[in-house]
Scaffold this active site. Structure first.
Site, PDB file in Angstrom:
ATOM      1  N   TYR A  41     -18.897  54.534 -22.385  1.00 20.29           N
ATOM      2  CA  TYR A  41     -18.611  53.137 -22.036  1.00 20.29           C
ATOM      3  C   TYR A  41     -19.705  52.556 -21.138  1.00 20.29           C
ATOM      4  O   TYR A  41     -20.100  51.402 -21.277  1.00 20.29           O
ATOM      5  CB  TYR A  41     -17.244  53.048 -21.349  1.00 20.29           C
ATOM      6  CG  TYR A  41     -16.887  51.663 -20.880  1.00 20.29           C
ATOM      7  CD1 TYR A  41     -16.492  50.681 -21.795  1.00 20.29           C
ATOM      8  CD2 TYR A  41     -16.940  51.327 -19.535  1.00 20.29           C
ATOM      9  CE1 TYR A  41     -16.165  49.398 -21.369  1.00 20.29           C
ATOM     10  CE2 TYR A  41     -16.613  50.045 -19.100  1.00 20.29           C
ATOM     11  CZ  TYR A  41     -16.220  49.092 -20.022  1.00 20.29           C
ATOM     12  OH  TYR A  41     -15.903  47.822 -19.590  1.00 20.29           O
ATOM     13  N   GLU A  42     -20.201  53.384 -20.219  1.00 16.19           N
ATOM     14  CA  GLU A  42     -21.237  52.938 -19.280  1.00 16.19           C
ATOM     15  C   GLU A  42     -22.648  53.133 -19.825  1.00 16.19           C
ATOM     16  O   GLU A  42     -23.622  53.000 -19.092  1.00 16.19           O
ATOM     17  CB  GLU A  42     -21.062  53.654 -17.939  1.00 16.19           C
ATOM     18  CG  GLU A  42     -19.798  53.238 -17.227  1.00 16.19           C
ATOM     19  CD  GLU A  42     -19.613  53.868 -15.859  1.00 16.19           C
ATOM     20  OE1 GLU A  42     -20.386  54.790 -15.499  1.00 16.19           O
ATOM     21  OE2 GLU A  42     -18.692  53.443 -15.144  1.00 16.19           O
TER      22      GLU A  42
ATOM     23  N   GLU B 272     -14.491  58.200  -6.805  1.00 16.94           N
ATOM     24  CA  GLU B 272     -15.740  58.421  -7.544  1.00 16.94           C
ATOM     25  C   GLU B 272     -15.661  57.822  -8.946  1.00 16.94           C
ATOM     26  O   GLU B 272     -16.574  57.145  -9.387  1.00 16.94           O
ATOM     27  CB  GLU B 272     -16.047  59.922  -7.619  1.00 16.94           C
ATOM     28  CG  GLU B 272     -17.279  60.264  -8.421  1.00 16.94           C
ATOM     29  CD  GLU B 272     -18.572  59.692  -7.835  1.00 16.94           C
ATOM     30  OE1 GLU B 272     -19.502  59.460  -8.626  1.00 16.94           O
ATOM     31  OE2 GLU B 272     -18.654  59.471  -6.619  1.00 16.94           O
TER      32      GLU B 272
ATOM     33  N   TYR C  31     -10.767  56.118 -14.812  1.00 15.29           N
ATOM     34  CA  TYR C  31     -10.914  55.887 -16.249  1.00 15.29           C
ATOM     35  C   TYR C  31      -9.552  55.907 -16.923  1.00 15.29           C
ATOM     36  O   TYR C  31      -8.707  56.753 -16.619  1.00 15.29           O
ATOM     37  CB  TYR C  31     -11.812  56.950 -16.897  1.00 15.29           C
ATOM     38  CG  TYR C  31     -11.997  56.712 -18.372  1.00 15.29           C
ATOM     39  CD1 TYR C  31     -12.836  55.701 -18.832  1.00 15.29           C
ATOM     40  CD2 TYR C  31     -11.307  57.469 -19.314  1.00 15.29           C
ATOM     41  CE1 TYR C  31     -12.991  55.449 -20.188  1.00 15.29           C
ATOM     42  CE2 TYR C  31     -11.451  57.227 -20.667  1.00 15.29           C
ATOM     43  CZ  TYR C  31     -12.286  56.221 -21.095  1.00 15.29           C
ATOM     44  OH  TYR C  31     -12.436  55.978 -22.442  1.00 15.29           O
ATOM     45  N   VAL C  32      -9.377  54.959 -17.852  1.00 19.02           N
ATOM     46  CA  VAL C  32      -8.183  54.891 -18.684  1.00 19.02           C
ATOM     47  C   VAL C  32      -8.654  54.767 -20.127  1.00 19.02           C
ATOM     48  O   VAL C  32      -9.539  53.956 -20.429  1.00 19.02           O
ATOM     49  CB  VAL C  32      -7.296  53.676 -18.303  1.00 19.02           C
ATOM     50  CG1 VAL C  32      -6.102  53.559 -19.247  1.00 19.02           C
ATOM     51  CG2 VAL C  32      -6.837  53.783 -16.858  1.00 19.02           C
TER      52      VAL C  32
ATOM     53  N   GLY D  30      -4.214  48.082 -20.298  1.00 13.61           N
ATOM     54  CA  GLY D  30      -3.247  46.992 -20.325  1.00 13.61           C
ATOM     55  C   GLY D  30      -1.831  47.444 -20.030  1.00 13.61           C
ATOM     56  O   GLY D  30      -0.922  46.624 -19.934  1.00 13.61           O
TER      57      GLY D  30
ATOM     58  N   GLY E 261      -4.413  51.975 -14.760  1.00 12.75           N
ATOM     59  CA  GLY E 261      -5.451  51.885 -13.736  1.00 12.75           C
ATOM     60  C   GLY E 261      -4.882  51.415 -12.414  1.00 12.75           C
ATOM     61  O   GLY E 261      -5.156  52.000 -11.359  1.00 12.75           O
TER      62      GLY E 261
ATOM     63  N   ASN F 102     -19.308  45.287 -15.360  1.00  5.76           N
ATOM     64  CA  ASN F 102     -17.984  45.736 -15.791  1.00  5.76           C
ATOM     65  C   ASN F 102     -16.912  44.722 -15.373  1.00  5.76           C
ATOM     66  O   ASN F 102     -16.106  44.968 -14.486  1.00  5.76           O
ATOM     67  CB  ASN F 102     -17.699  47.127 -15.229  1.00  5.76           C
ATOM     68  CG  ASN F 102     -16.491  47.778 -15.873  1.00  5.76           C
ATOM     69  OD1 ASN F 102     -15.683  47.110 -16.521  1.00  5.76           O
ATOM     70  ND2 ASN F 102     -16.360  49.069 -15.686  1.00  5.76           N
TER      71      ASN F 102
ATOM     72  N   TYR G  87      -9.844  44.908  -9.857  1.00  6.11           N
ATOM     73  CA  TYR G  87     -10.062  45.164  -8.439  1.00  6.11           C
ATOM     74  C   TYR G  87      -9.811  43.919  -7.602  1.00  6.11           C
ATOM     75  O   TYR G  87      -9.178  43.980  -6.546  1.00  6.11           O
ATOM     76  CB  TYR G  87     -11.473  45.693  -8.194  1.00  6.11           C
ATOM     77  CG  TYR G  87     -11.784  46.985  -8.935  1.00  6.11           C
ATOM     78  CD1 TYR G  87     -10.782  47.893  -9.268  1.00  6.11           C
ATOM     79  CD2 TYR G  87     -13.080  47.284  -9.318  1.00  6.11           C
ATOM     80  CE1 TYR G  87     -11.068  49.069  -9.953  1.00  6.11           C
ATOM     81  CE2 TYR G  87     -13.370  48.457  -9.998  1.00  6.11           C
ATOM     82  CZ  TYR G  87     -12.360  49.344 -10.313  1.00  6.11           C
ATOM     83  OH  TYR G  87     -12.646  50.505 -10.987  1.00  6.11           O
TER      84      TYR G  87
END
Length: 159
Positions: A26-27, A84, A87-88, A94, A98, A125, A132
């Protein structure tokens, strides 16, 4: 649909590695993953480890993880909690997994008298940033994170 958050155990190492690989993809950094199941067993669940993991399950199946450790603030003279990685899996996004893991980490921080709960997020992101900010977290824009790693770290240590 039942979400549960539990402390990770050694038997979760393969699932954690799978989540780490998915997060790296993903990153756009899959090529940077050097971790193995054995390394995770040792570094997270080993006798001298300072790192911990939470596992989020939906109906008993792991769908997410949080890897964290206690940090320290000299100004507060108190521990903090540093997240650190969170992840989901895409299929479970949804559902509140998270947010549930963030809430559990906040509870752990409060239970342990921590003065802070901190983490980093990639500036692109947006989905994570929205989560957040929705829980009240604020970016620390005046701080720049630095890193030594790989050959640069070795060279500096030896020189």
């Amino acid at each position: 649909m039942a979400l549960t958050i539990r402390e990770g155990v050694r038997g979760d190492a393969a699932a954690l590695l799978g989540f780490i690989r998915e997060l790296a993809i993903y990153e756009k950094a899959e090529h940077e993953v050097a971790a193995t199941v054995e390394m995770i067993e040792s570094s997270i669940f080993g006798e001298t480890s300072v790192t911990r993991a939470l596992v989020c399950e939906k109906d008993g199946v792991p769908v997410g993880m949080a890897i964290w450790f206690f940090s320290y603030s000299t100004w507060q003279a108190r521990n903090g909690l540093y997240l650190e990685d969170l992840y989901v899996t895409p299929a479970a996004r949804g559902l509140g997994a998270g947010k549930a893991m963030l809430k559990r980490l906040a509870q752990i921080a409060v239970e342990n008298g921590c003065g802070r709960f901190e983490w980093s997020v990639l500036d692109w992101n947006e989905p994570a940033i929205r989560v957040y900010e929705a829980i009240g977290a604020e970016p620390m824009s005046e701080w720049i994170r630095y890193r030594l790693s790989g050959e640069t770290l070795k060279s500096f240590a030896e020189g």
